[in-house]
Design a protein around this motif. Structure first.
Motif, PDB file in Angstrom:
ATOM      1  N   ARG A 514       0.835  -1.207   0.000  1.00  0.00           N
ATOM      2  CA  ARG A 514       0.000   0.000   0.000  1.00  0.00           C
ATOM      3  C   ARG A 514       0.870   1.258   0.000  1.00  0.00           C
ATOM      4  NH1 ARG A 514      -3.138  -3.146   3.582  1.00  0.00           N
ATOM      5  NH2 ARG A 514      -2.181  -2.122   5.377  1.00  0.00           N
ATOM      6  N   ALA A 515       1.909   1.179   0.824  1.00  0.00           N
ATOM      7  CA  ALA A 515       2.800   2.358   0.873  1.00  0.00           C
ATOM      8  C   ALA A 515       3.442   2.583  -0.485  1.00  0.00           C
ATOM      9  CB  ALA A 515       3.869   2.146   1.930  1.00  0.00           C
ATOM     10  N   GLU A 516       3.804   1.479  -1.117  1.00  0.00           N
ATOM     11  CA  GLU A 516       4.436   1.591  -2.436  1.00  0.00           C
ATOM     12  C   GLU A 516       3.436   2.152  -3.449  1.00  0.00           C
ATOM     13  OE1 GLU A 516       7.498   1.247  -5.247  1.00  0.00           O
ATOM     14  OE2 GLU A 516       7.443   1.299  -3.062  1.00  0.00           O
ATOM     15  N   GLN A 517       2.187   1.648  -3.319  1.00  0.00           N
ATOM     16  CA  GLN A 517       1.155   2.135  -4.237  1.00  0.00           C
ATOM     17  C   GLN A 517       0.927   3.635  -4.028  1.00  0.00           C
ATOM     18  OE1 GLN A 517      -2.169  -0.414  -3.366  1.00  0.00           O
ATOM     19  NE2 GLN A 517      -1.498  -2.024  -4.841  1.00  0.00           N
ATOM     20  N   GLU A 518       0.885   4.009  -2.721  1.00  0.00           N
ATOM     21  CA  GLU A 518       0.699   5.437  -2.422  1.00  0.00           C
ATOM     22  C   GLU A 518       1.867   6.255  -2.944  1.00  0.00           C
ATOM     23  OE1 GLU A 518      -1.053   8.858  -1.097  1.00  0.00           O
ATOM     24  OE2 GLU A 518      -1.883   6.846  -1.310  1.00  0.00           O
ATOM     25  N   ARG A 519       3.047   5.680  -2.737  1.00  0.00           N
ATOM     26  CA  ARG A 519       4.252   6.371  -3.233  1.00  0.00           C
ATOM     27  C   ARG A 519       4.182   6.520  -4.745  1.00  0.00           C
ATOM     28  NH1 ARG A 519       8.827   5.155  -5.489  1.00  0.00           N
ATOM     29  NH2 ARG A 519       8.355   2.935  -5.493  1.00  0.00           N
ATOM     30  N   LEU A 520       3.795   5.380  -5.369  1.00  0.00           N
ATOM     31  CA  LEU A 520       3.735   5.408  -6.819  1.00  0.00           C
ATOM     32  C   LEU A 520       2.646   6.398  -7.280  1.00  0.00           C
ATOM     33  CD1 LEU A 520       4.080   1.583  -7.639  1.00  0.00           C
ATOM     34  CD2 LEU A 520       5.781   3.401  -7.981  1.00  0.00           C
ATOM     35  N   HIS A 521       1.518   6.408  -6.536  1.00  0.00           N
ATOM     36  CA  HIS A 521       0.430   7.338  -6.880  1.00  0.00           C
ATOM     37  C   HIS A 521       0.901   8.778  -6.759  1.00  0.00           C
ATOM     38  CE1 HIS A 521      -3.593   8.968  -7.271  1.00  0.00           C
ATOM     39  NE2 HIS A 521      -3.445   9.645  -6.101  1.00  0.00           N
ATOM     40  N   GLN A 522       1.603   9.049  -5.653  1.00  0.00           N
ATOM     41  CA  GLN A 522       2.086  10.408  -5.445  1.00  0.00           C
ATOM     42  C   GLN A 522       3.104  10.779  -6.519  1.00  0.00           C
ATOM     43  OE1 GLN A 522       0.874  12.694  -3.340  1.00  0.00           O
ATOM     44  NE2 GLN A 522      -0.612  11.146  -2.637  1.00  0.00           N
ATOM     45  N   LYS A 524       3.155   9.447  -9.357  1.00  0.00           N
ATOM     46  CA  LYS A 524       2.420   9.600 -10.608  1.00  0.00           C
ATOM     47  C   LYS A 524       1.774  10.989 -10.693  1.00  0.00           C
ATOM     48  CE  LYS A 524      -1.026   7.270 -13.460  1.00  0.00           C
ATOM     49  NZ  LYS A 524      -1.995   6.147 -13.541  1.00  0.00           N
ATOM     50  N   LEU A 525       1.208  11.423  -9.530  1.00  0.00           N
ATOM     51  CA  LEU A 525       0.617  12.746  -9.499  1.00  0.00           C
ATOM     52  C   LEU A 525       1.680  13.807  -9.760  1.00  0.00           C
ATOM     53  CD1 LEU A 525      -1.858  12.461  -6.472  1.00  0.00           C
ATOM     54  CD2 LEU A 525      -2.458  12.461  -8.917  1.00  0.00           C
ATOM     55  N   LYS A 526       2.775  13.597  -9.062  1.00  0.00           N
ATOM     56  CA  LYS A 526       3.872  14.541  -9.262  1.00  0.00           C
ATOM     57  C   LYS A 526       4.300  14.546 -10.715  1.00  0.00           C
ATOM     58  CE  LYS A 526       5.804  14.353  -4.593  1.00  0.00           C
ATOM     59  NZ  LYS A 526       6.980  14.010  -3.805  1.00  0.00           N
ATOM     60  N   GLN A 527       4.363  13.354 -11.271  1.00  0.00           N
ATOM     61  CA  GLN A 527       4.807  13.254 -12.663  1.00  0.00           C
ATOM     62  C   GLN A 527       3.791  13.919 -13.596  1.00  0.00           C
ATOM     63  OE1 GLN A 527       7.751  11.928 -13.511  1.00  0.00           O
ATOM     64  NE2 GLN A 527       7.345  12.712 -15.607  1.00  0.00           N
ATOM     65  N   ILE A 528       2.498  13.728 -13.202  1.00  0.00           N
ATOM     66  CA  ILE A 528       1.453  14.361 -14.007  1.00  0.00           C
ATOM     67  C   ILE A 528       1.635  15.880 -13.959  1.00  0.00           C
ATOM     68  CG2 ILE A 528      -1.041  14.823 -14.131  1.00  0.00           C
ATOM     69  CD1 ILE A 528      -1.462  11.923 -13.205  1.00  0.00           C
ATOM     70  N   GLU A 529       1.877  16.424 -12.739  1.00  0.00           N
ATOM     71  CA  GLU A 529       2.074  17.866 -12.592  1.00  0.00           C
ATOM     72  C   GLU A 529       3.282  18.304 -13.381  1.00  0.00           C
ATOM     73  OE1 GLU A 529       0.198  20.150 -11.193  1.00  0.00           O
ATOM     74  OE2 GLU A 529      -1.311  18.653 -10.693  1.00  0.00           O
ATOM     75  N   ILE A 530       4.315  17.446 -13.257  1.00  0.00           N
ATOM     76  CA  ILE A 530       5.565  17.764 -13.988  1.00  0.00           C
ATOM     77  C   ILE A 530       5.288  17.729 -15.474  1.00  0.00           C
ATOM     78  CG2 ILE A 530       7.873  16.948 -14.527  1.00  0.00           C
ATOM     79  CD1 ILE A 530       8.038  15.971 -11.592  1.00  0.00           C
ATOM     80  N   ASP A 531       4.563  16.675 -15.870  1.00  0.00           N
ATOM     81  CA  ASP A 531       4.268  16.556 -17.303  1.00  0.00           C
ATOM     82  C   ASP A 531       3.405  17.733 -17.767  1.00  0.00           C
ATOM     83  OD1 ASP A 531       5.668  14.189 -17.337  1.00  0.00           O
ATOM     84  OD2 ASP A 531       3.894  12.864 -17.234  1.00  0.00           O
TER      85      ASP A 531
END
Length: 587
Positions: A514-522, A524-531
């Protein structure tokens, strides 16, 4: 190799205490050591007739047998002198000087007969020493021989007058009749005769059957039958009468030359013609056999029995064969003790050694035995040797068993100590115990010199240890059951712990997931913002680039239009005149 006997002087062989005859043990011991065949010369005659002097000459000595200077008898009983035979190598000459017959000092004349009998029984040459001539008195003195018809019988013959030849006369001695101080002329009917002829004439039988004639013939018949080989020597007086008392000390020059010559002939005849003492069957007599004869005859005479030759030979055979059996057994025992080291590795090894020593013992018996016609003593020896075999086999078994027991104790002692120390009182201890047992059994079997009982003793030992093995097994089983229970409980506990650990791991893994998923989600969100930011920036850049490109394009188009205009202007100038306005336009 035969033992040579050295006797510096004679010794008494058979003593006479006027009650009974006594064999001298020291003299018997001398005889027992003589392994050579013996030539036995015995002399018998009236006392004080020079018997001992003749025997000293046969011994090659001036002194030895007692020679007395008076009328008193010196020799008592029978005296013996053993010397090397001068003409027969490996033979011993045994000289027997006897107590004089007819001694007036004797209280029992029976001893005369006994000594007379013993002299004949023991000798191979019998010297009958008498004085002056052969007369009726001398022949009557040989009446002892008539009394010996029973003593010397070899079969049950009731009367010698039957003129039967004895069954075997080979063991009877040759007769040498010596006539001392002979004063008669050796002639008959005006013809010279020899001393031997004189003897034979004196022994002639008379014709007739009356009692007087039979009385005359009986002693002569005895002499003829018992002494088929006869010889006669006549001796002159050796010296003057007044020197006879010093006869032993006189030299040959002081003696009558005829006497010296006659003495030389007598000794030469004895040395060259006297036979080895033999027994019925041609059995040669050596020292031990002569010893046995002396003991047998003396015992028989003292007991009042008649020493029958056949019985004597049987007795001698019994003694000699018994001694031969003992020699054989002694040799067997000595050889077995030297050659056999108990225990032997195999029974066959022991039996082979036994058979070798048994064969040697049998050879010794056959070498020393005689007249074992029915093999009675040989069978006795075989029985004894068989018993010896059983005994040595039994000892071999015992030695093997003892050695193996000691060896087992030594080899298995560490194991017993380990058992006592509880080394095998644990789960699996019984298998360890059995493994150790196998190792020690192998070590035991590799040891040499255990003998025939090696495996049997081992099996007995192992049988005796079975209760201990069972005890170790039971202990092992009980401890194994507890250990298994402990291990089961431990396994369940470990399984529970493992399950808890597994669940914990799953929980942790889920949390980590779950932590990894949350990390990955965050991320991903960060990457989305970056993108998104990058996209915006890119759009901005593209717009700027497009504006720049449009500006550059416009500029280029403008520059192109300007160059085109300039070119057109230049071209126009070239074709027309120049006006100031045009130049201004160009500028």
């Amino acid at each position: 190799m035969a033992v040579e006997i050295h006797m510096p002087e004679p010794m008494c062989l058979i003593g006479n205490n006027e009650e009974q005859l006594v064999a001298n043990q020291e003299a018997l011991k001398v005889l027992s050591a003589i392994t050579q065949p013996v030539v036995v010369v015995a002399i018998v005659g009236l006392y004080r007739t020079g018997k001992s002097y003749l025997m000293n000459k046969l011994a090659g000595k001036e002194k030895g047998f007692s020679v007395g200077p008076t009328v008193q008898s010196h020799t008592k009983g029978i005296w013996m002198w053993c010397v090397p035979h001068p003409q027969k190598p490996d033979h011993t000459l045994v000289l027997l000087d006897t107590e004089g017959l007819g001694d007036v000092e004797k209280t029992d004349e029976k001893s005369d007969t006994q000594i007379f009998a013993l002299a004949i029984l023991l000798s191979s040459t019998f010297v009958y020493n008498t004085m002056n001539k052969i007369d009726q008195g001398a022949i009557d003195l040989l009446h002892n021989v008539t009394e010996l018809t029973d003593l010397l019988r070899t079969r049950n013959s009731s009367e010698l007058s039957e003129l039967e030849e004895p069954a075997d006369m080979s063991f009877f001695p040759d007769l040498v009749w010596t006539l001392r101080d002979f004063y008669l002329g050796l002639e008959t009917n005006g013809h010279a005769i020899t001393s031997d002829e004189y003897l034979e004439n004196s022994l002639k039988l008379k014709q007739g059957s009356d009692e007087r004639t039979q009385t005359f013939n009986l002693p002569r018949l005895c002499i003829q039958k018992f002494f088929p080989v006869r010889k006669c020597f006549v001796f002159d007086s050796p010296t003057h009468r007044n020197k006879l008392s010093q006869l032993q000390t006189l030299s040959s020059e002081e003696l009558s030359s005829d006497f010296v010559q006659e003495l030389s002939e007598f000794c030469s005849h004895i040395f060259s013609h006297s036979k080895t003492k033999i027994l019925p069957g041609g059995i040669q007599v050596n020292g031990p056999r002569l010893e046995s004869l002396v003991v047998t005859y003396v015992d028989a005479i003292n007991s009042g029995a008649l020493p029958c030759i056949e019985n004597t030979v049987i007795t001698l055979a019994r003694r000699e064969n018994s001694a031969a059996v003992q020699k054989a057994i002694t040799h067997y025992d000595q050889q077995m003790s030297q050659r056999v080291k108990l225990p032997t590795e195999t029974l066959q090894e022991l039996l082979d050694l036994h058979r070798t020593c048994e064969s040697e013992a049998m050879e010794i018996f056959l070498k020393h035995s005689f007249k074992d016609d029915n093999q009675c003593f040989q069978k006795e020896l075989e029985t004894l040797l068989s018993a010896k075999q059983d005994e040595i086999c039994k000892k071999n078994v015992e030695a093997s068993a003892d050695h193996c027991s000691t060896l087992l104790e030594s080899i298995f002692k560490p194991l017993e100590q380990e058992v006592a120390g509880g080394v095998y009182a644990k789960p699996g201890g019984h298998n360890l115990y059995l493994q150790k047992m196998e190792q020690l059994k192998a070590q035991y079997r590799q040891q040499p010199g255990k003998g025939t009982q090696a495996e049997e003793v081992l099996q007995k030992y192992l049988k005796a240890k079975e209760p201990l093995s069972n005890t170790i097994l039971q202990t092992d089983q009980a401890l194994t059951a507890k250990e298994n229970q402990r291990k089961a409980e431990q396994a369940r506990a470990e399984a529970a712990r493992a399950e808890a650990q597994r669940l914990e791991v799953i929980r942790i893994q889920e949390e980590q997931k779950r932590a990894e998923q949350e990390r990955l989600h965050q991320e991903k969100l960060k990457q989305i913002e970056i993108d998104r930011a990058n996209f915006r920036a890119e759009q901005q850049r593209i717009r700027e680039q497009r504006l720049q490109e449009q500006a550059a394009k416009i500029k280029a188009e403008q520059e192109a239009q300007l160059r085109q205009l300039n070119e057109q202007l230049q071209n126009a100038r070239a074709t027309s005149y120049h006006s100031p306005n045009d130049e201004c336009i160009l500028l």
